[in-house]
Scaffold this motif. Sequence first.
Motif, PDB file in Angstrom:
ATOM      1  N   ASP A  54       0.824  -1.213   0.000  1.00  0.00           N
ATOM      2  CA  ASP A  54       0.000   0.000   0.000  1.00  0.00           C
ATOM      3  C   ASP A  54       0.854   1.257   0.000  1.00  0.00           C
ATOM      4  O   ASP A  54       0.584   2.213  -0.740  1.00  0.00           O
ATOM      5  N   ARG A  55       1.904   1.289   0.809  1.00  0.00           N
ATOM      6  CA  ARG A  55       2.785   2.467   0.847  1.00  0.00           C
ATOM      7  C   ARG A  55       3.570   2.604  -0.445  1.00  0.00           C
ATOM      8  O   ARG A  55       3.852   3.726  -0.884  1.00  0.00           O
ATOM      9  N   ARG A  56       3.920   1.482  -1.084  1.00  0.00           N
ATOM     10  CA  ARG A  56       4.614   1.574  -2.370  1.00  0.00           C
ATOM     11  C   ARG A  56       3.686   2.132  -3.441  1.00  0.00           C
ATOM     12  O   ARG A  56       4.119   2.892  -4.308  1.00  0.00           O
ATOM     13  N   THR A  57       2.413   1.771  -3.402  1.00  0.00           N
ATOM     14  CA  THR A  57       1.449   2.324  -4.352  1.00  0.00           C
ATOM     15  C   THR A  57       1.310   3.826  -4.151  1.00  0.00           C
ATOM     16  O   THR A  57       1.282   4.592  -5.124  1.00  0.00           O
ATOM     17  N   ILE A  58       1.247   4.263  -2.907  1.00  0.00           N
ATOM     18  CA  ILE A  58       1.178   5.695  -2.617  1.00  0.00           C
ATOM     19  C   ILE A  58       2.433   6.398  -3.121  1.00  0.00           C
ATOM     20  O   ILE A  58       2.365   7.486  -3.703  1.00  0.00           O
ATOM     21  N   LYS A  59       3.583   5.765  -2.938  1.00  0.00           N
ATOM     22  CA  LYS A  59       4.840   6.359  -3.401  1.00  0.00           C
ATOM     23  C   LYS A  59       4.861   6.451  -4.926  1.00  0.00           C
ATOM     24  O   LYS A  59       5.340   7.429  -5.490  1.00  0.00           O
ATOM     25  N   GLN A  60       4.321   5.434  -5.614  1.00  0.00           N
ATOM     26  CA  GLN A  60       4.262   5.479  -7.071  1.00  0.00           C
ATOM     27  C   GLN A  60       3.327   6.579  -7.558  1.00  0.00           C
ATOM     28  O   GLN A  60       3.638   7.275  -8.521  1.00  0.00           O
ATOM     29  N   ILE A  61       2.204   6.746  -6.888  1.00  0.00           N
ATOM     30  CA  ILE A  61       1.276   7.816  -7.272  1.00  0.00           C
ATOM     31  C   ILE A  61       1.934   9.178  -7.088  1.00  0.00           C
ATOM     32  O   ILE A  61       1.834  10.049  -7.952  1.00  0.00           O
ATOM     33  N   SER A  62       2.652   9.354  -5.968  1.00  0.00           N
ATOM     34  CA  SER A  62       3.329  10.635  -5.743  1.00  0.00           C
ATOM     35  C   SER A  62       4.442  10.854  -6.763  1.00  0.00           C
ATOM     36  O   SER A  62       4.698  11.981  -7.174  1.00  0.00           O
ATOM     37  N   ALA A  63       5.098   9.787  -7.208  1.00  0.00           N
ATOM     38  CA  ALA A  63       6.145   9.917  -8.228  1.00  0.00           C
ATOM     39  C   ALA A  63       5.548  10.337  -9.567  1.00  0.00           C
ATOM     40  O   ALA A  63       6.113  11.192 -10.264  1.00  0.00           O
ATOM     41  N   LEU A  64       4.412   9.756  -9.941  1.00  0.00           N
ATOM     42  CA  LEU A  64       3.752  10.158 -11.184  1.00  0.00           C
ATOM     43  C   LEU A  64       3.299  11.614 -11.125  1.00  0.00           C
ATOM     44  O   LEU A  64       3.444  12.366 -12.095  1.00  0.00           O
ATOM     45  N   ILE A  65       2.770  12.028  -9.973  1.00  0.00           N
ATOM     46  CA  ILE A  65       2.350  13.421  -9.802  1.00  0.00           C
ATOM     47  C   ILE A  65       3.546  14.361  -9.935  1.00  0.00           C
ATOM     48  O   ILE A  65       3.462  15.402 -10.594  1.00  0.00           O
ATOM     49  N   CYS A  66       4.665  13.996  -9.339  1.00  0.00           N
ATOM     50  CA  CYS A  66       5.867  14.835  -9.412  1.00  0.00           C
ATOM     51  C   CYS A  66       6.353  14.966 -10.860  1.00  0.00           C
ATOM     52  O   CYS A  66       6.708  16.054 -11.304  1.00  0.00           O
ATOM     53  N   ALA A  67       6.372  13.853 -11.599  1.00  0.00           N
ATOM     54  CA  ALA A  67       6.805  13.907 -13.000  1.00  0.00           C
ATOM     55  C   ALA A  67       5.860  14.767 -13.829  1.00  0.00           C
ATOM     56  O   ALA A  67       6.298  15.532 -14.701  1.00  0.00           O
ATOM     57  N   LEU A  68       4.560  14.671 -13.568  1.00  0.00           N
ATOM     58  CA  LEU A  68       3.592  15.519 -14.280  1.00  0.00           C
ATOM     59  C   LEU A  68       3.780  16.991 -13.934  1.00  0.00           C
ATOM     60  O   LEU A  68       3.660  17.858 -14.808  1.00  0.00           O
ATOM     61  N   GLU A  69       4.068  17.288 -12.668  1.00  0.00           N
ATOM     62  CA  GLU A  69       4.317  18.680 -12.271  1.00  0.00           C
ATOM     63  C   GLU A  69       5.542  19.243 -12.979  1.00  0.00           C
ATOM     64  O   GLU A  69       5.534  20.399 -13.426  1.00  0.00           O
ATOM     65  N   ILE A  70       6.587  18.441 -13.081  1.00  0.00           N
ATOM     66  CA  ILE A  70       7.807  18.897 -13.763  1.00  0.00           C
ATOM     67  C   ILE A  70       7.512  19.179 -15.228  1.00  0.00           C
ATOM     68  O   ILE A  70       7.909  20.221 -15.771  1.00  0.00           O
ATOM     69  N   ASP A  71       6.807  18.253 -15.902  1.00  0.00           N
ATOM     70  CA  ASP A  71       6.476  18.464 -17.308  1.00  0.00           C
ATOM     71  C   ASP A  71       5.555  19.668 -17.493  1.00  0.00           C
ATOM     72  O   ASP A  71       5.729  20.447 -18.432  1.00  0.00           O
ATOM     73  N   ALA A  72       4.572  19.838 -16.609  1.00  0.00           N
ATOM     74  CA  ALA A  72       3.665  20.979 -16.727  1.00  0.00           C
ATOM     75  C   ALA A  72       4.422  22.299 -16.565  1.00  0.00           C
ATOM     76  O   ALA A  72       4.171  23.262 -17.292  1.00  0.00           O
ATOM     77  N   HIS A  73       5.344  22.348 -15.630  1.00  0.00           N
ATOM     78  CA  HIS A  73       6.137  23.567 -15.431  1.00  0.00           C
ATOM     79  C   HIS A  73       7.006  23.851 -16.661  1.00  0.00           C
ATOM     80  O   HIS A  73       7.094  25.005 -17.097  1.00  0.00           O
ATOM     81  N   ARG A  74       7.620  22.809 -17.217  1.00  0.00           N
ATOM     82  CA  ARG A  74       8.466  23.021 -18.400  1.00  0.00           C
ATOM     83  C   ARG A  74       7.636  23.514 -19.583  1.00  0.00           C
ATOM     84  O   ARG A  74       8.077  24.368 -20.346  1.00  0.00           O
ATOM     85  N   ILE A  75       6.441  22.991 -19.752  1.00  0.00           N
ATOM     86  CA  ILE A  75       5.564  23.442 -20.838  1.00  0.00           C
ATOM     87  C   ILE A  75       5.129  24.893 -20.575  1.00  0.00           C
ATOM     88  O   ILE A  75       5.067  25.707 -21.515  1.00  0.00           O
ATOM     89  N   LEU A  76       4.855  25.223 -19.337  1.00  0.00           N
ATOM     90  CA  LEU A  76       4.431  26.576 -18.983  1.00  0.00           C
ATOM     91  C   LEU A  76       5.514  27.612 -19.302  1.00  0.00           C
ATOM     92  O   LEU A  76       5.185  28.720 -19.747  1.00  0.00           O
ATOM     93  N   ILE A  77       6.783  27.254 -19.107  1.00  0.00           N
ATOM     94  CA  ILE A  77       7.847  28.207 -19.395  1.00  0.00           C
ATOM     95  C   ILE A  77       8.368  28.105 -20.833  1.00  0.00           C
ATOM     96  O   ILE A  77       9.347  28.749 -21.183  1.00  0.00           O
ATOM     97  N   GLY A  78       7.713  27.280 -21.658  1.00  0.00           N
ATOM     98  CA  GLY A  78       8.052  27.223 -23.074  1.00  0.00           C
ATOM     99  C   GLY A  78       9.067  26.180 -23.467  1.00  0.00           C
ATOM    100  O   GLY A  78       9.559  26.204 -24.590  1.00  0.00           O
ATOM    101  N   GLU A  79       9.390  25.251 -22.571  1.00  0.00           N
ATOM    102  CA  GLU A  79      10.301  24.163 -22.911  1.00  0.00           C
ATOM    103  C   GLU A  79       9.504  22.892 -23.145  1.00  0.00           C
ATOM    104  O   GLU A  79       8.348  22.795 -22.771  1.00  0.00           O
TER     105      GLU A  79
END
Length: 84
Positions: A54-79
């Motif tokens: 269960d904790r590994r699933t939560i960690k995987q969900i948080s990892a996917l969210i973090c990767a999406l946040e990084i990509d969203a920020h890069r798209i927002l700044i034009g990269e």
Amino acid sequence: MPIYPPKPAPFHCAICGKARPGRWQSPQHQDRQPMCWGCEQEFGTGAYGDTNPDRRTIKQISALICALEIDAHRILIGEGPLYG
């Protein structure tokens, strides 16, 4: 003689895109679909080497969210996105 669980099926990591072969490792370092153990540790929040599913699933969900946040920020700044 120890009884090991079956080897996991091969898959591609959802974050880094690398092919992960189906091989058995210790439960603390075992890749769990949809991402490799390395991306789970690098991007996810939680304890290192946790074997609780269960904790590994939560960690995987948080990892996917973090990767999406990084990509969203890069798209927002034009990269271009790194992980998607």
